[in-house]
Design a protein around this motif. Structure first.
Motif, short mmCIF file in Angstrom:
data_model
loop_
_atom_site.label_atom_id
_atom_site.label_comp_id
_atom_site.label_asym_id
_atom_site.label_seq_id
_atom_site.Cartn_x
_atom_site.Cartn_y
_atom_site.Cartn_z
N GLU A 66 82.67 10.44 7.82
CA GLU A 66 81.25 10.90 8.53
C GLU A 66 80.40 11.51 7.63
O GLU A 66 79.27 11.68 8.41
CB GLU A 66 81.89 11.50 9.79
CG GLU A 66 82.41 10.90 10.93
CD GLU A 66 81.47 10.08 11.87
OE1 GLU A 66 80.53 10.65 12.10
OE2 GLU A 66 81.96 8.98 11.94
N GLY A 67 80.60 11.71 6.52
CA GLY A 67 79.56 12.43 5.75
C GLY A 67 79.69 13.66 5.47
O GLY A 67 78.93 14.36 4.81
N MET A 68 80.78 14.32 6.10
CA MET A 68 80.72 15.90 5.84
C MET A 68 82.14 16.12 5.10
O MET A 68 83.36 15.62 5.30
CB MET A 68 81.12 16.67 7.26
CG MET A 68 81.47 17.91 7.17
SD MET A 68 83.14 18.34 7.58
CE MET A 68 83.14 20.23 7.06
N HIS A 69 82.13 16.79 3.97
CA HIS A 69 83.15 17.03 2.96
C HIS A 69 83.87 18.31 3.06
O HIS A 69 83.28 19.38 2.88
CB HIS A 69 82.68 17.14 1.54
CG HIS A 69 83.56 17.03 0.45
ND1 HIS A 69 84.63 16.25 0.45
CD2 HIS A 69 83.62 18.06 -0.53
CE1 HIS A 69 85.39 16.52 -0.66
NE2 HIS A 69 84.91 17.73 -1.17
N PRO A 70 85.20 18.24 3.62
CA PRO A 70 85.82 19.26 4.16
C PRO A 70 86.74 19.86 2.82
O PRO A 70 87.87 19.51 2.60
CB PRO A 70 86.69 18.98 5.32
CG PRO A 70 87.05 17.43 4.93
CD PRO A 70 85.57 16.79 4.27
N TYR A 71 86.00 20.75 2.22
CA TYR A 71 86.59 20.78 0.37
C TYR A 71 87.43 22.29 0.61
O TYR A 71 88.23 22.65 -0.28
CB TYR A 71 85.59 20.98 -0.32
CG TYR A 71 84.31 22.19 -0.10
CD1 TYR A 71 84.62 23.42 -0.34
CD2 TYR A 71 83.44 21.63 0.62
CE1 TYR A 71 83.44 24.28 0.08
CE2 TYR A 71 82.24 22.43 0.72
CZ TYR A 71 82.44 23.71 0.74
OH TYR A 71 81.11 24.76 1.04
N LEU A 72 87.10 23.24 1.90
CA LEU A 72 88.00 24.59 1.74
C LEU A 72 89.43 24.32 2.17
O LEU A 72 90.06 25.29 1.93
CB LEU A 72 87.17 25.27 2.63
CG LEU A 72 85.88 25.75 2.34
CD1 LEU A 72 85.20 26.92 3.49
CD2 LEU A 72 85.77 26.35 1.03
N MET A 73 90.13 23.10 2.56
CA MET A 73 91.27 23.06 3.25
C MET A 73 92.22 22.88 1.67
O MET A 73 93.37 22.98 1.91
CB MET A 73 91.55 21.99 4.19
CG MET A 73 90.68 22.22 5.25
SD MET A 73 89.06 21.77 5.03
CE MET A 73 88.50 22.11 6.86
N GLY A 74 91.76 22.31 0.51
CA GLY A 74 92.51 22.01 -0.42
C GLY A 74 92.72 20.17 -0.13
O GLY A 74 92.03 19.63 0.52
N ASP A 75 93.51 20.11 -1.15
CA ASP A 75 93.94 18.46 -1.17
C ASP A 75 95.08 18.13 -0.09
O ASP A 75 96.28 18.29 -0.34
CB ASP A 75 94.31 18.23 -2.39
CG ASP A 75 94.50 16.58 -2.76
OD1 ASP A 75 93.96 15.92 -1.78
OD2 ASP A 75 95.08 15.97 -3.52
N PHE A 76 94.68 17.55 0.86
CA PHE A 76 95.76 16.91 1.78
C PHE A 76 95.65 15.52 1.87
O PHE A 76 94.64 14.91 1.88
CB PHE A 76 95.09 17.15 3.35
CG PHE A 76 95.72 18.60 3.90
CD1 PHE A 76 96.97 18.87 4.69
CD2 PHE A 76 95.09 19.90 3.61
CE1 PHE A 76 97.45 19.76 5.29
CE2 PHE A 76 95.49 20.98 4.13
CZ PHE A 76 96.51 21.25 4.65
N PRO A 77 96.81 14.95 1.43
CA PRO A 77 96.89 13.54 1.36
C PRO A 77 97.11 12.90 2.70
O PRO A 77 97.34 13.50 3.75
CB PRO A 77 98.43 13.29 0.90
CG PRO A 77 99.18 14.44 1.00
CD PRO A 77 98.34 15.71 1.31
N VAL A 78 96.49 11.60 2.61
CA VAL A 78 96.43 10.84 4.10
C VAL A 78 97.88 10.12 4.25
O VAL A 78 98.09 9.29 3.45
CB VAL A 78 95.29 9.73 4.20
CG1 VAL A 78 95.15 8.88 5.28
CG2 VAL A 78 93.96 10.60 3.90
N ASP A 79 98.49 10.42 5.14
CA ASP A 79 99.89 9.86 5.48
C ASP A 79 99.89 9.10 6.34
O ASP A 79 99.96 9.29 7.55
CB ASP A 79 100.89 11.07 5.61
CG ASP A 79 102.12 10.61 5.45
OD1 ASP A 79 103.13 11.44 5.82
OD2 ASP A 79 102.53 9.34 5.64
N GLY A 80 99.80 7.56 6.08
CA GLY A 80 99.54 6.82 7.15
C GLY A 80 100.78 6.48 7.80
O GLY A 80 100.91 6.01 9.06
N ALA A 81 101.84 6.91 7.54
CA ALA A 81 103.24 6.60 8.20
C ALA A 81 103.36 7.83 9.30
O ALA A 81 104.10 7.52 10.30
CB ALA A 81 104.51 6.75 7.35
N THR A 82 102.98 8.91 9.04
CA THR A 82 103.21 10.01 10.17
C THR A 82 101.70 10.55 10.72
O THR A 82 102.06 11.42 11.60
CB THR A 82 103.60 11.37 9.27
OG1 THR A 82 102.69 11.63 8.19
CG2 THR A 82 104.98 10.92 8.53
#
Length: 565
Positions: free
Chosen positions: A535-551
């Motif tokens: 959507e154009g908003m970069h949420p950088y304060l959370m760290g690197d969260f992987p996108v887990d398509g299975a869960t």
């Protein structure tokens, strides 16, 4: 040998009368100067009140205003009269109507008899005087001061500025080295006569008439020309505060004054009946020749000055509240701030309360109002949960919360959705322990669902606020104990992170945490963050969260303008 007393009186004449009678009863003649500002009727009644005392006489009256020549002129007139009318006097003691003898007169006479050629007067050069307050030390002798500092302050300041601008300087009379010291002296007859009958006195008087506060420099300077033996100290106990104003002694200072072993003290409160009754009692016991030692009580006065200017940490008080930088520490006791923990853990507050035994509040700076423990409307010290009342002065709200609960550690939550008025105050407070899981504010948004465009806007705002808050915490001016984890870092080892925070609270290792409180379900959180990026908003304060398509849970629909083509 006899001691003569010069008394400068301007108020509380009934007290002055009682002290005069005490001196006369001890065998001391008294010359009284009454300020010309005292009305004629009051003056006449005062003279009549001591008319039965043949060794009490009154000198010519001068107008005595603080910092002006009139006080010196009054001392001169009274001194000349003392020398003329009482030839048996060997020491002349200058005092005021607010002075009170602390020891029997016979002790003072005996003390001075053993030191017949000694002049007791504070006399130090301007370079050696640490107690001047107001910035005019050397300049008081090189500029002219025709205007009163108290009653003509505007003219006083402007004339000083003019002389500085024009670089005007007075010439100090030849042979004089300006000295300063307490106004209250005890001089030998020989020294006082030498000062008052000096052939160059007209020159000296003309010069000192335009010196600032001449009563603290006239005799102090001229005594250096004529005295054979000077003890640069005063026999009068006179204490000053950090502003240069004299301390006033009250009835509860009785034992303190006794402990000083001084012969005379000023200023005494006119209504201190207990002091006057105790020290003017003819049966007052002697102090066995003790040496006057005002230093014995200096520690108490130093503590009083420190308490007045610095106060107690975390307690607001009238004497220092208006002065920025006089806080002496913002809070009175350690406290802990948790940021992002209630968002990440289920029932974190009751878990923390059980584990630490402390008072665990919610978001006390929540915009809807303070979330005190148990969600009370008021808390210790009648603190209100009302947001407008709290935010009227958020710093004092925090300070009062810690002061009112001292002895019991306080824990509360904080985050970017809260009022940020105390962000800097907490960062600069050494008593604060701040633990931050950055980016955890996104978890409630993730759980809420709903219109994603609104969530994106709120997420962008919260991230901006938290980013500014983290910059504050990382500032070199921050003094709090601060730990910051990204959300991704924290969930990799939550037990170790929590243990380190709790160990720091006690200063030693607490019991090991058996299990961390239950963490919220983060299934799909990585995809939620990816959607924010899409959507154009970069949420950088959370760290690197992987996108887990299975869960991941079902992704919220994207708005049409951002559909992938």
């Amino acid at each position: 040998m006899s001691v003569g007393i010069i008394m400068l009186v301007h108020t509380a004449l009934h007290r002055a009368e009682r002290v005069i009678r005490h001196w006369v009863a001890g065998g001391c003649p008294v010359v009284v100067h009454v300020d010309r500002n005292v009305d004629h009727e009051t003056y006449t009644n005062f003279v009549h009140s001591v008319a039965d005392l043949p060794t009490v006489i009154f000198s010519d009256r001068h107008k005595c205003e603080w910092g002006t020549w009139g006080i010196v002129a009054a001392s001169q007139s009274a001194g000349e009269l003392m020398l003329e009318r009482f030839p048996e006097v060997e020491h002349i003691y200058l005092s005021s109507g607010s002075c009170l003898p602390l020891r029997p007169v016979r002790e003072l006479k005996a003390y001075l008899r053993e030191r017949q050629g000694t002049d007791f007067i504070e006399s130090a050069t301007t370079a050696d005087v640490p107690w001047t307050v107001g910035g005019l030390d050397a300049e008081r002798f090189t500029l002219r001061f025709p205007f009163s500092w108290k009653s003509q302050r505007f003219l006083f300041d402007r004339y000083v500025e003019l002389q500085r601008r024009l670089k005007l300087k007075r010439t100090i009379p030849a042979g004089l080295v300006p000295h300063m010291g307490s106004q209250w002296w005890c001089l030998t007859r020989r020294t006082l006569a030498a000062i008052l009958y000096d052939a160059d006195r007209p020159t000296y008087d003309t010069y000192f008439r335009r010196v600032w506060i001449p009563d603290e420099s006239y005799f102090q300077t001229l005594v250096r020309l004529h005295s054979h033996k000077i003890e640069s100290r005063t026999l009068t106990l006179s204490k000053f505060d950090f502003q240069g104003k004299p301390h006033i002694f009250y009835d509860d200072h009785l034992q303190l004054l006794r402990r000083s072993d001084c012969f005379v003290a000023r200023k005494i409160w006119p209504h201190a009946d207990r002091l006057y009754d105790a020290f003017l009692d003819p049966a007052e016991t002697a102090m066995k020749g003790a040496e006057p030692n005002p230093g014995k009580i200096d520690r108490i006065f130093a503590k009083a000055v420190d308490r007045r200017t610095r106060g107690r940490p975390g307690l607001y008080m009238q004497s220092r509240l208006p002065h920025d930088g006089w806080e002496n520490g913002q809070t009175s006791a350690p406290y802990s701030v948790f940021e992002g923990f209630t968002e990440l853990f289920v029932d974190f507050e009751p878990w923390l309360a059980r584990f630490t035994g402390g008072r665990v509040h919610g978001h006390i700076f929540a915009k809807g109002g303070a979330e005190f423990e148990g969600r009370q409307d008021t808390y210790a010290g009648a603190l209100s949960s009302s947001a407008p009342i709290r935010d009227y002065n958020a710093q004092r709200f925090l300070t009062s919360l810690i002061w009112n609960t001292r002895g019991e550690r306080q824990f509360f939550q904080f985050g970017p959705a809260d009022s940020q008025l105390v962000s800097w105050d907490m960062a600069k407070d050494p008593n604060a322990q701040i633990s931050v899981i950055s980016g955890a504010w996104a978890v409630p948004l993730f759980q809420t669902g709903g219109d994603f465009s609104l969530l994106r806007t709120e997420a962008a705002l919260l991230q901006k606020v938290e980013n500014e808050h983290l910059a504050t915490l990382r500032s070199p001016y921050a003094k709090a104990r601060i730990r910051i984890w990204t959300m991704a870092e924290f969930i990799e080892a939550p037990m170790e992170c929590l243990q380190s925070v709790l160990d720091e609270i006690s200063g030693a290792q607490l019991r090991r945490i058996g299990a961390v409180p239950r963490m919220v379900d983060l299934t799909g959180f990585g995809q939620f963050l990816q959607n924010l990026k899409n959507e154009g908003m970069h949420p950088y304060l959370m760290g690197d969260f992987p996108v887990d398509g299975a869960t991941r849970r079902e992704d919220p629909p994207l708005r049409k303008p951002y559909l992938v083509r």
